[in-house]
Design a protein around this motif. Structure first.
Motif, short mmCIF file in Angstrom:
data_model
loop_
_atom_site.label_atom_id
_atom_site.label_comp_id
_atom_site.label_asym_id
_atom_site.label_seq_id
_atom_site.Cartn_x
_atom_site.Cartn_y
_atom_site.Cartn_z
N ASP A 219 -0.74 1.37 -10.12
CA ASP A 219 -1.29 2.59 -9.77
C ASP A 219 -2.06 3.05 -11.00
O ASP A 219 -1.66 3.50 -11.95
CB ASP A 219 -0.18 3.35 -9.68
N GLY A 220 -3.37 3.03 -10.65
CA GLY A 220 -4.49 3.52 -11.69
C GLY A 220 -4.63 4.98 -11.82
O GLY A 220 -5.62 5.50 -12.42
N ARG A 221 -3.91 6.00 -11.25
CA ARG A 221 -4.23 7.20 -11.21
C ARG A 221 -4.14 7.83 -12.54
O ARG A 221 -4.87 8.69 -12.99
CB ARG A 221 -3.48 8.05 -10.20
N ASN A 222 -3.29 7.43 -13.25
CA ASN A 222 -3.16 7.69 -14.67
C ASN A 222 -3.67 6.54 -15.49
O ASN A 222 -2.81 5.43 -15.60
CB ASN A 222 -1.66 8.23 -15.20
N SER A 223 -4.71 6.39 -16.04
CA SER A 223 -5.20 5.18 -16.48
C SER A 223 -4.73 4.72 -17.74
O SER A 223 -4.46 3.65 -17.91
CB SER A 223 -6.82 5.45 -16.87
N ASN A 224 -4.22 5.72 -18.57
CA ASN A 224 -3.36 5.24 -19.74
C ASN A 224 -2.07 4.85 -19.49
O ASN A 224 -1.88 3.64 -20.02
CB ASN A 224 -3.17 6.65 -20.71
N THR A 225 -1.43 5.30 -18.57
CA THR A 225 -0.05 4.64 -18.16
C THR A 225 -0.14 3.46 -17.62
O THR A 225 0.55 2.47 -17.80
CB THR A 225 0.54 5.66 -17.29
N ALA A 226 -1.44 3.31 -16.70
CA ALA A 226 -1.56 1.86 -16.08
C ALA A 226 -2.10 0.88 -16.93
O ALA A 226 -1.35 -0.27 -17.07
CB ALA A 226 -2.71 2.26 -15.23
N GLN A 227 -2.72 1.24 -17.87
CA GLN A 227 -2.95 0.22 -19.00
C GLN A 227 -1.75 -0.34 -19.83
O GLN A 227 -1.71 -1.49 -20.24
CB GLN A 227 -4.08 0.68 -19.97
N ILE A 228 -0.98 0.66 -20.13
CA ILE A 228 0.26 0.22 -20.89
C ILE A 228 1.22 -0.70 -19.94
O ILE A 228 1.71 -1.54 -20.75
CB ILE A 228 1.03 1.46 -21.47
N ALA A 229 1.35 -0.53 -18.63
CA ALA A 229 2.26 -1.15 -17.93
C ALA A 229 1.46 -2.60 -17.66
O ALA A 229 2.28 -3.53 -17.69
CB ALA A 229 2.09 -0.53 -16.54
N THR B 48 0.84 -1.28 0.03
CA THR B 48 -0.05 -0.10 0.09
C THR B 48 0.91 1.21 0.15
O THR B 48 0.53 2.15 -0.79
CB THR B 48 -0.83 -0.14 1.23
N GLY B 49 1.78 1.32 0.93
CA GLY B 49 2.64 2.42 0.85
C GLY B 49 3.46 2.50 -0.29
O GLY B 49 3.69 3.75 -0.83
N LEU B 50 3.94 1.70 -0.90
CA LEU B 50 4.99 1.75 -2.40
C LEU B 50 3.83 2.43 -3.51
O LEU B 50 4.00 3.27 -4.14
CB LEU B 50 5.20 0.51 -2.73
N LEU B 51 2.66 2.12 -3.56
CA LEU B 51 1.81 2.49 -4.54
C LEU B 51 1.15 3.85 -4.01
O LEU B 51 1.09 4.78 -5.12
CB LEU B 51 0.55 1.42 -4.83
N ASP B 52 0.74 4.10 -2.85
CA ASP B 52 0.38 5.36 -2.45
C ASP B 52 1.17 6.54 -2.54
O ASP B 52 1.10 7.58 -2.83
CB ASP B 52 -0.05 5.36 -1.18
N ASN B 53 2.84 6.30 -2.40
CA ASN B 53 3.64 7.30 -2.50
C ASN B 53 4.46 7.22 -3.80
O ASN B 53 5.37 7.89 -4.02
CB ASN B 53 4.98 7.00 -1.47
N ARG B 54 3.93 6.65 -4.79
CA ARG B 54 4.20 6.82 -6.13
C ARG B 54 5.79 6.11 -6.22
O ARG B 54 6.51 6.46 -7.06
CB ARG B 54 4.25 7.73 -6.83
N GLU B 55 6.05 5.19 -5.38
CA GLU B 55 7.55 4.69 -5.32
C GLU B 55 7.64 3.63 -6.40
O GLU B 55 8.79 3.56 -7.11
CB GLU B 55 7.96 4.05 -3.94
N VAL B 56 6.44 2.93 -6.91
CA VAL B 56 6.59 2.11 -8.03
C VAL B 56 5.14 2.35 -8.63
O VAL B 56 4.17 2.88 -7.93
CB VAL B 56 6.61 0.44 -7.26
N LEU B 57 5.08 1.87 -9.92
CA LEU B 57 3.80 1.98 -10.65
C LEU B 57 3.26 0.56 -10.73
O LEU B 57 1.81 0.32 -10.63
CB LEU B 57 4.26 2.40 -12.19
N LEU B 58 3.94 -0.54 -10.48
CA LEU B 58 3.39 -1.86 -10.34
C LEU B 58 3.99 -2.79 -9.32
O LEU B 58 5.16 -2.77 -9.26
CB LEU B 58 3.51 -2.30 -11.94
N VAL B 59 3.31 -3.56 -8.95
CA VAL B 59 3.51 -4.64 -7.93
C VAL B 59 3.19 -6.10 -8.57
O VAL B 59 2.07 -6.25 -8.60
CB VAL B 59 2.98 -4.36 -6.49
N LEU B 60 4.05 -6.77 -8.50
CA LEU B 60 3.97 -8.25 -9.03
C LEU B 60 3.84 -9.13 -7.86
O LEU B 60 4.77 -9.26 -7.16
CB LEU B 60 5.08 -8.57 -10.06
N GLN B 61 2.81 -9.77 -7.61
CA GLN B 61 2.70 -10.83 -6.58
C GLN B 61 2.60 -12.32 -6.94
O GLN B 61 1.50 -12.43 -7.82
CB GLN B 61 1.44 -10.32 -5.60
N LEU B 62 3.39 -13.24 -6.44
CA LEU B 62 3.02 -14.58 -6.67
C LEU B 62 2.42 -15.20 -5.42
O LEU B 62 2.70 -15.25 -4.41
CB LEU B 62 4.24 -15.26 -6.96
#
Length: 369
Positions: free
Chosen positions: A122-132, A87-101
């Protein structure tokens, strides 16, 4: 007659380039804008910052994580140890994506069972999120194919193989930079032409033109020629930079490209001279040019598809000369579109040029007296 027009053209060039600031303002800013937009205006993502939460710690999980690490599109920033860190990583924009296995990821794959891979983005920028997410899907899909091939598993009955025409690597820069040829040419031409008559009025030299042997249409030609020449030079420079600096292929015919450039410049010059004829001061001319250029760029399809606009707005785009010129530019640059196909874009451009120049001539003649 031509000697009088030539004398006025020389006078206009001297007025335009008489001091260093004017020369710099006409030449340098468009080149800087080309370099800035050429690198900044892109839908591509490079080095997407991401984190990994590997709850499996098995061989297959490590292999998938290695596939992400080896991808040029991703940049590993953090290894998650506990669920609460995400939660902290995404909230603080430290990463755009988290991969969880999931915990039994490797065990399930070894048994031939489906295993879950969760991608939190992080879906705040929907276009960037979709590309990622699309990038992540590509890496996971490649991992699946390799895993099935190595372990003798039956491949899916059908798989998708895509090939992009005209832009094999899907580089959005190839889409944007040809558009910059039209955008920057429009800016320079509008600045040169929209200020010409207003500058004369503000400096008090416009009345002197009225007592010369020059007739109104001769003055109009003399005022239009510098803008045309500067626009042609500027457009040619941008075309060369696009091709040799940014590597955008030019697969079509230069004759078709320059035919579109000439018609586009005539349309822009007509609009610029009409604004200049109506303006009394330089400030009014600048505001008039700005009020035209902003809607022209938005409605041209430079960044957003015209097909996605409401029907009423799409009808309004038919009056925008930049709309037609962008089709010519991208068609000649990327597709090698012949003249026979682009004629449907060139004749409306010629019609707009005829109308704007006629309107400028009428306004010019009536505002002189």
């Amino acid at each position: 007659m031509w000697q009088r027009i030539l004398a006025l053209v020389v006078k206009e060039f001297l007025s335009l380039f008489k001091d260093k600031k004017s020369r710099m303002a006409t030449i340098v800013p468009p080149l800087i804008q080309l370099l800035v937009f050429g690198y900044a205006a892109s839908f591509d993502l490079n080095n997407v910052p991401y984190a990994v939460y590997d709850r499996d710690q098995g061989a297959a999980g490590r292999e998938l994580v290695a596939a992400f690490s080896g991808s040029p599109s991703f940049d590993l920033q953090h290894i998650v140890q506990q669920q609460g860190e995400i939660t902290g990583l995404l909230d603080n924009r430290e990463v755009l994506l988290v991969l969880q296995l999931e915990p039994r990821f490797s065990e399930k794959l070894a048994a031939g069972e489906p295993a879950a891979v969760q991608v939190l983005v992080d879906g705040r920028n929907s276009n960037t999120a979709q590309i990622a997410v699309n990038y992540a899907s590509t890496v996971i899909s490649d991992f699946n194919q390799q895993w099935m091939a190595r372990h003798g598993l039956s491949a899916p009955p059908a798989h998708l193989v895509s090939h992009a025409w005209f832009n094999p690597n899907l580089e959005s820069r190839w889409f944007f930079i040809p558009g910059l040829v039209g955008l920057l040419t429009l800016v320079v031409t509008m600045v040169v032409t929209s200020l010409s008559v207003a500058r004369e009025r503000e400096q008090g030299t416009f009345d002197q033109l009225l007592v010369t042997p020059l007739r109104p249409f001769e003055i109009l030609i003399g005022k239009a020629t510098p803008g045309f020449v500067v626009g042609m030079v500027e457009g040619s420079v941008v075309i060369l930079v696009a091709q040799f600096w940014f590597g955008v292929p030019l697969v079509g015919q230069l004759v078709v490209l320059y035919l579109g450039l000439v018609l586009f410049l005539l349309a822009a010059i007509g609009i610029g001279l009409a604004i200049s004829s109506l303006a009394v001061t330089l400030q009014q001319a600048l505001l008039g040019g700005f009020l035209f250029m902003v809607p022209a760029v938005i409605l041209s399809g430079f960044a957003t598809p015209i097909a996605n606009m409401p029907d009423a707005v799409q009808m309004l785009t038919l009056l925008d000369p930049l709309r037609y010129f962008l089709v010519v530019l991208r068609g000649v640059f990327l597709q090698g579109t012949p003249l026979s196909v682009l004629v449907h874009e060139l004749w409306p451009l010629a019609l707009i040029a005829l109308f704007t120049l006629s309107a400028a001539a009428w306004l010019f003649r009536h505002r002189m007296y």
